[in-house]
Design an enzyme around this catalytic site. Sequence first.
Site, PDB file in Angstrom:
ATOM      1  N   CYS A   1      56.209  61.757  49.173  1.00 58.43           N
ATOM      2  CA  CYS A   1      56.801  63.045  49.542  1.00 58.43           C
ATOM      3  C   CYS A   1      56.293  63.380  50.950  1.00 58.43           C
ATOM      4  CB  CYS A   1      56.378  64.121  48.544  1.00 58.43           C
ATOM      5  SG  CYS A   1      54.620  64.543  48.620  1.00 58.43           S
TER       6      CYS A   1
ATOM      7  N   CYS B   1      52.419  63.894  51.138  1.00 53.96           N
ATOM      8  CA  CYS B   1      51.701  62.608  51.069  1.00 53.96           C
ATOM      9  C   CYS B   1      51.909  61.802  52.350  1.00 53.96           C
ATOM     10  CB  CYS B   1      52.147  61.810  49.856  1.00 53.96           C
ATOM     11  SG  CYS B   1      51.538  62.486  48.295  1.00 53.96           S
TER      12      CYS B   1
ATOM     13  N   GLU C   1      49.119  59.079  45.821  1.00 51.01           N
ATOM     14  CA  GLU C   1      48.677  58.746  47.176  1.00 51.01           C
ATOM     15  C   GLU C   1      47.541  59.670  47.615  1.00 51.01           C
ATOM     16  OE1 GLU C   1      53.295  58.338  47.165  1.00 51.01           O
ATOM     17  OE2 GLU C   1      51.781  59.617  46.230  1.00 51.01           O
TER      18      GLU C   1
END
Length: 162
Positions: A99, A102, A73
């Site tokens: 996560c 991101c 990402e």
Amino acid sequence: MTSRPDWPYYFMDIAERVAQRSTCPRRAVGAVIVKQKRILATGYNGAPSGMDHCVDVGCLMVDDHCVRTLHAEQNAIIQAAQFGVSTEGAEIYSTSSPCLSCAKMIINAGVEKVWYTEGYPDETAFRFLKEAGVAVEQIDTGITASAESGTDETALSPGEGN
């Protein structure tokens, strides 16, 4: 004539193909940023440009996480920025849920929806995305998808969607 895949499956299939470029031996992840059914940028997890890749020199582990690589990402958002492409109002398709790091980048990049296939155990990331108003939906590229963000979206089956 075979049926055409719906947009979410089409873009997720591309994200899965992008993941094949990953240079991480621990987990291959691909991401595709899309706006108005057009691909803006792609990314996969790997080392920063010009640096050694984990597949060549090994992972650089800190607290059970490899710190040598950027996430898919992140790389997709960076690619859009490098080429001056606005991600405001876009969607991101990723083979893994984001996560926290991101998720924060996705929020600040103006992305409105996250589609993912595999879950990543980061409830804080989901909480941040929800609080920021970013829709999140898990999609099963085999048969169905289910809403993950607590919205009233219905599950998608092949043949449904936009």
